[in-house]
Design a protein around this motif. Sequence first.
Motif, PDB file in Angstrom:
ATOM      1  N   THR A   2      12.138  16.926   0.428  1.00 32.17           N
ATOM      2  CA  THR A   2      11.806  15.896   1.407  1.00 32.17           C
ATOM      3  C   THR A   2      12.998  14.979   1.620  1.00 32.17           C
ATOM      4  OG1 THR A   2       9.491  15.921   0.727  1.00 32.17           O
ATOM      5  CG2 THR A   2      10.247  13.979   1.936  1.00 32.17           C
ATOM      6  N   LEU A   4      14.052  11.375   3.676  1.00 31.19           N
ATOM      7  CA  LEU A   4      13.526  10.216   4.388  1.00 31.19           C
ATOM      8  C   LEU A   4      14.675   9.300   4.785  1.00 31.19           C
ATOM      9  CD1 LEU A   4      10.509   9.220   2.090  1.00 31.19           C
ATOM     10  CD2 LEU A   4      10.380  10.451   4.273  1.00 31.19           C
ATOM     11  N   ASP A   8      12.226   4.392   5.914  1.00 33.20           N
ATOM     12  CA  ASP A   8      10.972   5.081   5.599  1.00 33.20           C
ATOM     13  C   ASP A   8      10.769   5.169   4.090  1.00 33.20           C
ATOM     14  OD1 ASP A   8      10.251   5.445   8.218  1.00 33.20           O
ATOM     15  OD2 ASP A   8      11.025   7.504   8.356  1.00 33.20           O
ATOM     16  N   ALA A   9      11.860   5.397   3.357  1.00 34.24           N
ATOM     17  CA  ALA A   9      11.744   5.471   1.899  1.00 34.24           C
ATOM     18  C   ALA A   9      11.274   4.139   1.326  1.00 34.24           C
ATOM     19  CB  ALA A   9      13.082   5.874   1.284  1.00 34.24           C
ATOM     20  N   ARG A  11       9.409   1.896   2.824  1.00 34.94           N
ATOM     21  CA  ARG A  11       7.987   1.725   3.156  1.00 34.94           C
ATOM     22  C   ARG A  11       7.107   2.618   2.276  1.00 34.94           C
ATOM     23  NH1 ARG A  11      10.420   0.798   8.185  1.00 34.94           N
ATOM     24  NH2 ARG A  11      10.634   3.005   8.675  1.00 34.94           N
ATOM     25  N   ARG A  12       7.510   3.864   2.060  1.00 29.45           N
ATOM     26  CA  ARG A  12       6.695   4.777   1.258  1.00 29.45           C
ATOM     27  C   ARG A  12       6.578   4.303  -0.182  1.00 29.45           C
ATOM     28  NH1 ARG A  12       6.548  10.194   3.277  1.00 29.45           N
ATOM     29  NH2 ARG A  12       6.397  10.059   5.549  1.00 29.45           N
ATOM     30  N   ALA A  15       4.615   1.072  -0.740  1.00 31.72           N
ATOM     31  CA  ALA A  15       3.169   1.317  -0.714  1.00 31.72           C
ATOM     32  C   ALA A  15       2.678   1.823  -2.063  1.00 31.72           C
ATOM     33  CB  ALA A  15       2.828   2.315   0.387  1.00 31.72           C
ATOM     34  N   ALA A 327       5.987  10.560  -2.542  1.00 29.90           N
ATOM     35  CA  ALA A 327       6.559  10.147  -1.252  1.00 29.90           C
ATOM     36  C   ALA A 327       5.788  10.692  -0.062  1.00 29.90           C
ATOM     37  CB  ALA A 327       8.013  10.596  -1.163  1.00 29.90           C
ATOM     38  N   THR A 328       4.776  11.531  -0.292  1.00 27.35           N
ATOM     39  CA  THR A 328       4.044  12.114   0.830  1.00 27.35           C
ATOM     40  C   THR A 328       2.757  11.338   1.093  1.00 27.35           C
ATOM     41  OG1 THR A 328       2.996  13.670  -0.711  1.00 27.35           O
ATOM     42  CG2 THR A 328       4.982  14.396   0.443  1.00 27.35           C
TER      43      THR A 328
END
Length: 328
Positions: A2, A4, A8-9, A11-12, A15, A327-328
């Motif tokens: 994967t 990113l 995006d990394a 944010r992932r 979370a 990360a998904t």
Amino acid sequence: MTTLSPGDAVRRFAAIFAGEGCSGENARSVARALVAAEADGLKGHGLSRIPTYLQMVRSGKIDGAAQPSATRPRPGVIAIDAAHGFAYPALDLAVAELPPLAAAQGIAAASIRRSSHCGETGLPCEALARQGLVALLFANTPGAMAPWGGRQPVFGTNPIAFAAPLQGREPVVVDLALSKVARGPVVAAKQRGETIPRGWALDAEGNATTDPDKALAGSMIPLGEAKGAALALMVEVLAACLTGANLAFEASSFLDGEGPPPATGQLLLALDPHAFGHAQFGERIAALVSAIEQQPGARLPGARRLANRARATREGIVIPPELEALAT
């Protein structure tokens, strides 16, 4: 694998930390720091830290909801209590509070206690340099390095960092541990099932080792041997004695969720170049940089880090296989 974008990394992974009970602000602060270190090529302070950080949050060794607080014991000093939380929100607070104090006083300091692993130490210094300040950071870490001639770890790898502004270009940044190699690469080698180069560490009996497990149970070798051990003592005084934090040999490990909070410390200094009786700082540092860069093969410290960062911005960050599910 994967891949990113850095945004995006962040944010992932923010979370994920929020899902483990970290406050939103803390989760974002931690994710930003880890992704930045990964992008800069400092993988020992990057995404590889996530599993351990999650263990520390789940066990209560780190309080993911802790809110750092600051007092002003003297006009140019900020005393920050990280409250057994992550170091990054406390460092964010220091970076926000120091510039106006440095502008008013010429020099300002932020001491941080009851803290933890602070990752890529150059990042807070770089943030201050982007505001026109010269910055230094000293951090103590759990016992990992014996005094020169000894076998029992008394000092941590005790990183130091420095940054200074350069007109029209990125700040110059120095970021280094006082062991020959930071512990992060040793941990990464252990995770990959690899050996480490001879000369990095000693085992518990004081013998050279290439086994990362024995290295982590023994002592890292100081950078510059006796001189590096002396510098580690200096950092221990600045980052622990001065701040009121745990000494290295009192601090629990950054590498697992066992034991009490590490309660280590950091000291961040900010200096205003305009406060030293002349207006030549920009010209002087430009002359120094020119003298370095005009020599074939020479480069400023941090040049490789900036190249890695630019590549990560263009191509994204590869998520290690063991983190792909997260990360998904």
